[in-house]
Design an enzyme around this catalytic site. Sequence first.
Site, PDB file in Angstrom:
ATOM      1  N   CYS A   8       0.822  -1.214   0.000  1.00 28.97           N
ATOM      2  CA  CYS A   8       0.000   0.000   0.000  1.00 28.97           C
ATOM      3  C   CYS A   8       0.851   1.257   0.000  1.00 28.97           C
ATOM      4  CB  CYS A   8      -0.970   0.012   1.187  1.00 28.97           C
ATOM      5  SG  CYS A   8      -0.200  -0.230   2.788  1.00 28.97           S
ATOM      6  N   ASP A  48      -4.391  16.565  -5.009  1.00 28.63           N
ATOM      7  CA  ASP A  48      -5.073  15.598  -5.860  1.00 28.63           C
ATOM      8  C   ASP A  48      -4.128  14.418  -6.066  1.00 28.63           C
ATOM      9  OD1 ASP A  48      -6.759  14.465  -8.099  1.00 28.63           O
ATOM     10  OD2 ASP A  48      -7.783  16.378  -7.777  1.00 28.63           O
ATOM     11  N   ASP A  49      -4.431  13.575  -7.068  1.00 23.34           N
ATOM     12  CA  ASP A  49      -3.567  12.421  -7.293  1.00 23.34           C
ATOM     13  C   ASP A  49      -2.171  12.825  -7.758  1.00 23.34           C
ATOM     14  OD1 ASP A  49      -5.178  10.129  -6.648  1.00 23.34           O
ATOM     15  OD2 ASP A  49      -6.435  10.676  -8.344  1.00 23.34           O
ATOM     16  N   ASP A  98       6.090   8.445  -5.875  1.00 22.98           N
ATOM     17  CA  ASP A  98       5.673   7.380  -4.963  1.00 22.98           C
ATOM     18  C   ASP A  98       6.887   6.529  -4.644  1.00 22.98           C
ATOM     19  OD1 ASP A  98       3.830   6.005  -3.373  1.00 22.98           O
ATOM     20  OD2 ASP A  98       2.311   6.086  -4.951  1.00 22.98           O
ATOM     21  N   ASP A 111      -1.038   7.238 -10.286  1.00 20.17           N
ATOM     22  CA  ASP A 111      -1.484   8.589  -9.953  1.00 20.17           C
ATOM     23  C   ASP A 111      -1.691   9.428 -11.212  1.00 20.17           C
ATOM     24  OD1 ASP A 111      -1.701   8.363  -7.242  1.00 20.17           O
ATOM     25  OD2 ASP A 111       0.333   9.035  -6.817  1.00 20.17           O
ATOM     26  N   HIS A 123      18.522   7.826  -8.836  1.00 18.64           N
ATOM     27  CA  HIS A 123      19.477   7.851  -7.729  1.00 18.64           C
ATOM     28  C   HIS A 123      19.404   6.505  -7.011  1.00 18.64           C
ATOM     29  CE1 HIS A 123      21.935   9.584  -4.545  1.00 18.64           C
ATOM     30  NE2 HIS A 123      21.091   9.081  -3.660  1.00 18.64           N
TER      31      HIS A 123
END
Length: 744
Positions: free
Chosen positions: A411, A444-445, A461, A484, A535
């Site tokens: 998640c 928002d997303d 993310d 997203d 990175h």
Amino acid sequence: MQTGSVIPLAQDLVLVGGGHSHAIALKKWGMNPLPGVRVTLVSDVSYAPYSGMLPGHVAGFYSYEETHIDLRRLARFAGADFVRTKAIGLNPQTRELYCEGRPAITYDFLSLDIGSTPQRLTVPGAGKWAIPAKPVPLFLEAWSEILAEVRANPHTLRSLVIVGGGAGGVELALNVQTRLDKLYAELQIEAQPWKIQIVHSGERLLPGHNARTSLRLTHVCQQRGIKLLLSERVSEVRADSVVCQSGAEIPADAVFWVTQASPALWVSESGLQTDERGFVLVDDTLRSVSHPRVFAAGDIATMQNHRRPKAGVFAVRQGPPLFENWVRSLQNRDLQPFQPQQRYLSLIGTGTERAIASWGPVAWEAGWLWRWKDQIDRKFMTQFAELPVMADSESGNVSEEASGQMRCQGCGSKVGRNVLETVLRQLKPMHFGSNIQLGLDAPDDAAILNINGQQWAQTVDFFSSPFNDPYLFGQIATQHCLSDLYALGATPQSVLIIAIAPYAVPRQQERILSQVLAGVTEVLQAANITPIGGHTAEGPELALGLTCQGPVENPWRKKSLQPGQSLILTKPLGTGVLLAADRQYRARADWFEAGIASMNLSNGPAAEILRAYGSTAGTDVTGFGLLGHLREMLSKDVYVSLELGALPKLPGVLELIESGILSSLQAQNLRAADNLVQIAPDLAARGDYQLLFDPQTSGGLSAGVPSSHVDDCLQALWQAGYLYAAEIGKTHLQEKDQPKIEII
């Protein structure tokens, strides 16, 4: 179970195949892991059959679960990576194992336990028309189809020919007949319209056993009406018959091939020294006589100094010495020789809850022998079904995973909503540049920037790996991170990658990162997205994140739900429960793999379909759960009625919830229902209510579409591969005192 030792990873032990020897040795590894070693189990199946109980399974005495070892669960217990793929080649010089559909896996030590298959390639037509007894999964699939055909057409006369009169062929014939008898009794048909025949090249059945055993089983077959064709060698297999060298042609609706075992061709092609039949030749330590970094056990191996039949009893006995010599090799210590027993007791089931014992010159038949065999077999399988809770090897404390307090690495590894909202409220007001059209002032997303008159969406993310397969983690993490942008209606164009490699020697880090990035680039290439930089760093565990960007027109905002729409969810719920269960060795392999398939399904095509059918609002369902993300979509004049029974859910998750397994984020997500949800007490007590708060990794899209388009939209989603897509509720104009979310 390995518990996060700070000793850097330095060596790779790769196991190919989940045979009896590997299963036993892997269980022992889980009880006594060697720090600094990464173990990888490669198998083309997640459930390994136990040969001792398979005839009983065919007869209907045992279920599938009772007769198969869950390799994925066993690997998790042992702290091993599990790679579900087929091995197709080996280069001992470069120490590379070649796999189907994924990059090669490099090893320091390799162990083979891939079993064997009946030899049939030299007989014309056998490869096309005969059903080999091994690999077992393919045989059981064919057997299931035969039973289904019998149910559909029970009065049709049929002929089954079993080629091979050894112990395997005879025991299979007897147990097949037992199952057919049961099935016809269920169908209330008195006379079984099946004719079973055994074709055997030898003068007597079971040539590897004593004459008394052979005579007794010959008599049992004759009593049961099974026709024996001895001294007959098959020369050809046709679509509807078996042709023998004598010229006899035997009608056959199905042919089971249970002859002398043969190895996979890639084994001999690898350069490993083999015996005259192509099996890996090993010394007394179960190590290849030509390549000392390769071990082999079970059917695929032939002990140079102790030739034995290809029988499961020898594979079972090889498990403990194989484990011991893995450890000694990794520690650069002298290996210990192993000598198998000369004789072994063979218990052959007759399909009638009786068994014949064959030991040297002795043969004996009795019901108590079957019960004894049943007890032995069940005890063997119990050790893999009831995996113990392990303590931390250093502290002696029970680990978080084993105690059930799993910190949710899936998640998105998110902190809870309450923590995040509290921190963001403490931030001072932010002054946005003129080029930022959507940022933290209205989250928002993804964010939206205006660059030279064009709108660009950007998001990031990152999470640590909940999977014990770096390549799979790379794929799913990428799908998760891209969602997203898809949820906003953007087209991802490029990504920046950040990867955390676990503490390891440079060679190990190179191997792990190459697998992860291969998974990332496969997903990116399929979506025509370019990686432009990134990175790397090292840390206590593998982690991966992506910054994704791409152009967007007419952004798909969360709070644009309108009254009179149908709410669609494109993927099933339950990944949080499954990942928590996996950490506790309680997720069945087939359940977990259904979750993997869902998580590895891109949301890109779904977003295009939803938009094509008039969706006005959408979001991806991830760490806050369905209800938490739905809460973000609600404007002040809209409320939603959710139909609890319509929620799509992954296999097994309700059973896991009922057994008390939930993600560590569940409690915080559940607070999102405070003063927001109206639900009857009987519905709130149901397991699928908990699924509303289950945090998802690479979850589906939730979107509102006009109700007049919902059927066509769902049809398009199903055709595109979103088989769980469903209408889960409707939107309404909110009136005074109505709840924001009503669950019906």
